[in-house]
Write a protein that holds these residues in place. Structure first.
Motif, PDB file in Angstrom:
ATOM      1  N   PHE A  94       5.617  -9.735  -5.047  1.00 48.16           N
ATOM      2  CA  PHE A  94       6.573  -8.720  -4.957  1.00 48.16           C
ATOM      3  C   PHE A  94       6.196  -7.440  -4.095  1.00 48.16           C
ATOM      4  CE2 PHE A  94       4.596  -9.783  -9.236  1.00 48.16           C
ATOM      5  CZ  PHE A  94       5.472 -10.792 -10.215  1.00 48.16           C
ATOM      6  N   GLY A  95       6.085  -7.906  -3.115  1.00 49.54           N
ATOM      7  CA  GLY A  95       6.013  -7.251  -1.940  1.00 49.54           C
ATOM      8  C   GLY A  95       4.733  -5.587  -1.880  1.00 49.54           C
ATOM      9  N   LEU A  96       4.932  -4.690  -2.075  1.00 52.75           N
ATOM     10  CA  LEU A  96       3.862  -3.488  -2.082  1.00 52.75           C
ATOM     11  C   LEU A  96       3.141  -3.426  -3.027  1.00 52.75           C
ATOM     12  CD1 LEU A  96       5.020  -0.594   0.137  1.00 52.75           C
ATOM     13  CD2 LEU A  96       3.649  -2.068   0.860  1.00 52.75           C
ATOM     14  N   MET A  97       4.012  -4.182  -4.448  1.00 54.57           N
ATOM     15  CA  MET A  97       3.206  -4.520  -5.652  1.00 54.57           C
ATOM     16  C   MET A  97       2.124  -5.150  -6.020  1.00 54.57           C
ATOM     17  SD  MET A  97       6.321  -3.855  -7.731  1.00 54.57           S
ATOM     18  CE  MET A  97       7.731  -5.034  -7.551  1.00 54.57           C
ATOM     19  N   ARG A  98       2.244  -6.426  -5.440  1.00 52.89           N
ATOM     20  CA  ARG A  98       0.446  -6.517  -5.461  1.00 52.89           C
ATOM     21  C   ARG A  98       0.532  -7.442  -3.975  1.00 52.89           C
ATOM     22  NH1 ARG A  98      -3.834  -8.149  -8.785  1.00 52.89           N
ATOM     23  NH2 ARG A  98      -1.478  -6.737 -10.443  1.00 52.89           N
ATOM     24  N   ALA A  99       0.075  -6.020  -2.528  1.00 46.90           N
ATOM     25  CA  ALA A  99      -0.811  -6.521  -1.429  1.00 46.90           C
ATOM     26  C   ALA A  99      -2.300  -6.327  -1.070  1.00 46.90           C
ATOM     27  CB  ALA A  99       0.030  -5.368  -0.368  1.00 46.90           C
ATOM     28  N   ARG A 100      -2.310  -7.167  -0.070  1.00 51.16           N
ATOM     29  CA  ARG A 100      -3.697  -7.400   0.295  1.00 51.16           C
ATOM     30  C   ARG A 100      -4.066  -5.488   1.307  1.00 51.16           C
ATOM     31  NH1 ARG A 100      -5.007 -13.073   3.234  1.00 51.16           N
ATOM     32  NH2 ARG A 100      -3.699 -12.252   4.123  1.00 51.16           N
ATOM     33  N   GLU A 101      -3.008  -5.014   1.882  1.00 52.66           N
ATOM     34  CA  GLU A 101      -3.829  -3.934   2.295  1.00 52.66           C
ATOM     35  C   GLU A 101      -2.302  -2.840   1.288  1.00 52.66           C
ATOM     36  OE1 GLU A 101      -3.662  -4.119   6.677  1.00 52.66           O
ATOM     37  OE2 GLU A 101      -3.471  -1.845   6.821  1.00 52.66           O
ATOM     38  N   PHE A 102      -2.944  -2.051   1.083  1.00 49.73           N
ATOM     39  CA  PHE A 102      -2.571  -1.150   0.324  1.00 49.73           C
ATOM     40  C   PHE A 102      -2.301   0.028   0.108  1.00 49.73           C
ATOM     41  CE2 PHE A 102      -5.243  -1.046  -3.129  1.00 49.73           C
ATOM     42  CZ  PHE A 102      -6.012  -2.184  -3.003  1.00 49.73           C
ATOM     43  N   ILE A 103      -2.090   0.836   0.000  1.00 49.65           N
ATOM     44  CA  ILE A 103      -2.129   2.842   0.199  1.00 49.65           C
ATOM     45  C   ILE A 103      -2.439   3.448  -1.086  1.00 49.65           C
ATOM     46  CG2 ILE A 103      -1.913   4.914   1.039  1.00 49.65           C
ATOM     47  CD1 ILE A 103      -0.256   3.573   3.086  1.00 49.65           C
ATOM     48  N   MET A 104      -3.885   3.510  -1.268  1.00 46.03           N
ATOM     49  CA  MET A 104      -3.549   3.688  -2.773  1.00 46.03           C
ATOM     50  C   MET A 104      -4.826   5.486  -2.588  1.00 46.03           C
ATOM     51  SD  MET A 104      -6.878   1.970  -5.305  1.00 46.03           S
ATOM     52  CE  MET A 104      -8.518   3.140  -5.583  1.00 46.03           C
ATOM     53  N   LYS A 105      -4.520   5.654  -3.613  1.00 44.16           N
ATOM     54  CA  LYS A 105      -5.460   7.281  -4.078  1.00 44.16           C
ATOM     55  C   LYS A 105      -6.091   7.194  -4.621  1.00 44.16           C
ATOM     56  CE  LYS A 105      -5.821  11.337  -6.338  1.00 44.16           C
ATOM     57  NZ  LYS A 105      -6.222  11.850  -7.881  1.00 44.16           N
ATOM     58  N   ASP A 106      -7.809   7.487  -4.469  1.00 42.60           N
ATOM     59  CA  ASP A 106      -8.787   6.906  -4.927  1.00 42.60           C
ATOM     60  C   ASP A 106      -9.275   8.553  -5.367  1.00 42.60           C
ATOM     61  OD1 ASP A 106      -9.031   6.363  -2.555  1.00 42.60           O
ATOM     62  OD2 ASP A 106     -11.206   5.716  -3.446  1.00 42.60           O
ATOM     63  N   LEU A 107      -9.874   9.036  -6.146  1.00 46.31           N
ATOM     64  CA  LEU A 107     -10.346  10.565  -7.445  1.00 46.31           C
ATOM     65  C   LEU A 107     -12.238   9.680  -8.212  1.00 46.31           C
ATOM     66  CD1 LEU A 107      -9.423  13.926  -8.148  1.00 46.31           C
ATOM     67  CD2 LEU A 107     -11.445  12.909  -9.036  1.00 46.31           C
TER      68      LEU A 107
END
Lengths: 435, 435
Positions: free
Chosen positions: B157-170
């Motif tokens: 699903f492209g960027l939906m289940r990627a191996r490299e992705f951009i996440m915001k984590d708090l």
């Protein structure tokens, strides 16, 4: 926007004893020590650092300056994948040369990847993947500001020679060498503007192309004793180059012996690449006759996180950080009186009022702090503020209780203390802050 | 600020033939196909994507919305090192559980590292490294928006289940469970605001904690058939949960059989962690009596790059992208007449004039494009603009040559076409654009 208070900023002070066992964390430079001690960064592993809130604020200012200049030359921002197929680097012959400095890994299917230290191969493949597009689409300038990785044999000087660092890399594509040269010169001018905006003296010299390659190369340096590069400058003809290129006895241009050798920290490097990458990776365009031709490339790097550390290195005192105004985490800090002091009651809200007045000055919005930890003495907070290096420290002290309140303004750059009315203070800050 | 022109934007169209050999690049969703075809993203390796200029523009809008909301709850932005010592993950027991999904590597000294998919261990160590600080420094909320890595067994699903992705984590730190619960609830409210600002309907359900752990957990979903999660919603009592938690026969709360099961794409996940990480990694604070106590934590993730893809998935038509207004790369595109047409001469500068008028509307600065490729017909450019999904497409056509020029305004969302005067057009855009 909410006001900024010191109590709400995570900035852990960790004093490192002078004779501490440094096996865990080698302190190799003044900036590294100060930034660690004052909670600007924290070491995760040798050569890998966390940027804490103040560090990131400074970094984001460098990024903003860079983005602004990139938009002027139609640099288009992208994010390239960090994980790159090792085979790509074999094609260009760079895998062998740089092997030991590359972080390499395998995925679960046993495919070979590396973590990009620089992305000439990646971006060239991006172009060749789409097939030749019209000559009308050029010049094309793609850039990114992302984390890069290099397995340094000797990581040191904190963010200056790190294994994980933030770099801005721009790749240019042109239809012939002449246009590529024009791009090269436009980009070098744009880098000049970036460094002028940052505001710290720098030198620009002819550089060596190293494993990146190409025909022309320039380096930008901050001059500092700990710099790992040696730079020759000729007092006769003005020629300037890295001594790797020039030797260090006489000027290669006018043969004068009247030369100056100094140490430099490389903060940017530009390369006219030609077809070193576009040829093997088949990045082409369609010329006016509709025939494919190989693209001419340039690449242009800026050490974003290195600039922050190098600027701190060059400007700081032994125990106190100093920042260029344009990239300081904050420019102004206001110290209200201690809790329970005579002044506390009679100056209620004065610091908030002053804050509001200052944030309306040009470029000062969100660049002011109130040190609201009023359980601490003014003296203690003043010393901290001085060590962190806020350019203007405003003390709400005894003179603030007078009929026309006078504020104590300390200008760390000019090393002077004044007592000023609110309007005098606003004028002074406005006239003396350099952006 | 300079104007935006289509000719200056790198957006390679690559049509993927319907029956192409997909061995190299598996197309598994509509959004992935459209974003690849229309030059929003490009695949680097399976599950790894380059974000091209339009893709990055959308991403940066999601980041801006997130940063804005984080500053309201005093979230402090940092950047944590991506390379993390494997030993850290052994300490918390997560290395075993997640082994196969971790990208692992060795440095030149044969030390073991992993590329972080999430950073509970890292941030907790950051706190324990500085030694216990006063209870007055809490609540503390540190967050970052950075690339994360996960060796997915089946990237899709492209960027939906990627191996490299951009996440915001708090990551939140509190002095006791009660405060941690308050933080948890404040953060969940703040996530609600983020998703309301993005403007696409979402659902919030009780979630499973998985290998991250903790006592309470909520998931935020966009509803879509390709979603990999199943969500139960009770029509009787309003209870809503991931079916992993609830089962899928009846409502676990009121036992009603009147339930609804739908598919969801998880776009955010919040966890009340308690001391799962702070205890083994010894992250403590000094209580009011000056004694160290273990901190209580929460963690809060948002799939920044996933949101972009998921929103495109939910809103798009089969052959045309649609974006939520708030995160579209641009909101308005102006199409001047074809070169050499009757209208071309008499409408000179009209598109530039209109551009200037529109950019003065609220939120529209830098959100407009002129398609200056006037060697192409209006029809061709119109179809492209429609596929890329700019909400408002303005055509400078025949009616623009009238005494009082009328502009053709196409509103892709409401699927209507109007002919309006400049002031009517400005009003329409202002009233209908949702931010």
């Amino acid at each position: 926007m909410m006001k900024n208070y010191v109590s709400r900023i995570f900035q852990p002070f960790t004093s490192i004893p002078k004779h501490a066992n440094t096996s865990k964390q080698e302190i190799t430079s003044k900036s590294q020590r100060l930034m660690l001690e004052l909670g600007i960064i924290q070491q995760a592993n040798p050569g890998c650092y966390h940027l804490l809130p103040l560090g990131l604020r400074s970094l984001e200012k460098i990024i903003k300056i860079t983005d602004g200049e990139m938009s002027k030359i139609n640099g288009q921002k992208v994010v390239l994948s960090t994980l790159v197929n090792k085979a790509l680097w074999k094609t260009t012959g760079r895998l062998e040369e740089t092997q030991s400095e590359l972080f390499q890994l395998k995925d679960r299917h046993n495919h070979d990847f590396l973590l990009c230290p620089t992305q000439e191969e990646t971006v060239t493949t991006l172009l060749s993947n789409i097939g030749p597009i019209s000559y009308k689409s050029f010049p094309l300038r793609l850039y990114q500001i992302t984390s890069k990785f290099r397995d340094e044999i000797k990581p040191r000087f904190g963010l200056m020679r790190a294994r994980e660092f933030i770099m801005k890399d721009l790749y240019s594509f042109d239809v012939d060498l002449k246009s590529a040269q024009e791009t090269y010169s436009e980009l070098n001018d744009s880098y000049d503007r970036i460094f002028r905006n940052i505001g710290l003296d720098y030198v620009k010299v002819l550089g060596t192309s190293g494993n990146i390659g190409g025909s022309i190369s320039h380096e930008f340096h901050y001059q500092a004793d700990i710099g790992e590069d040696k730079i020759l400058t000729c007092s006769e003809c003005g020629y300037s180059a890295n001594t790797e290129l020039s030797g260090d006895c006489s000027c290669p241009k006018c043969k004068s012996k009247n030369i100056n050798i100094s140490s430099g920290i490389e903060i940017a490097h530009t390369f006219l690449l030609g077809d070193k990458y576009s040829k093997p990776l088949k990045a082409t365009f369609l010329n006016i006759k509709g025939k494919p031709e190989v693209l001419q490339m340039g690449c242009f790097g800026i050490g974003i996180s290195r600039i922050m550390a190098a600027a701190v290195e060059v400007m700081s005192l032994e125990q106190e950080i100093r920042w260029p105004d344009a990239i300081a985490p904050f420019n102004v800090i206001i110290l209200p009186p201690k809790f329970g002091s005579k002044e506390e009651q009679s100056t209620k809200n004065l610091s908030e009022k002053l804050y509001t007045a200052i944030e309306n000055l040009p470029n000062l919005k969100d660049n002011i702090l109130i040190d609201d930890r009023i359980s601490l003495t003014i003296g203690r907070r003043f010393l901290e503020a001085k060590r962190i290096g806020y350019r203007f420290i405003i003390v709400i002290g005894k003179t603030s209780t007078e009929n026309v309140p006078l504020f104590e303004l300390n200008d760390l750059k000019l090393n002077i203390q004044m007592h000023l009315t609110e309007s005098e203070l606003l004028c002074y800050i406005k006239d003396n802050l350099i952006f």
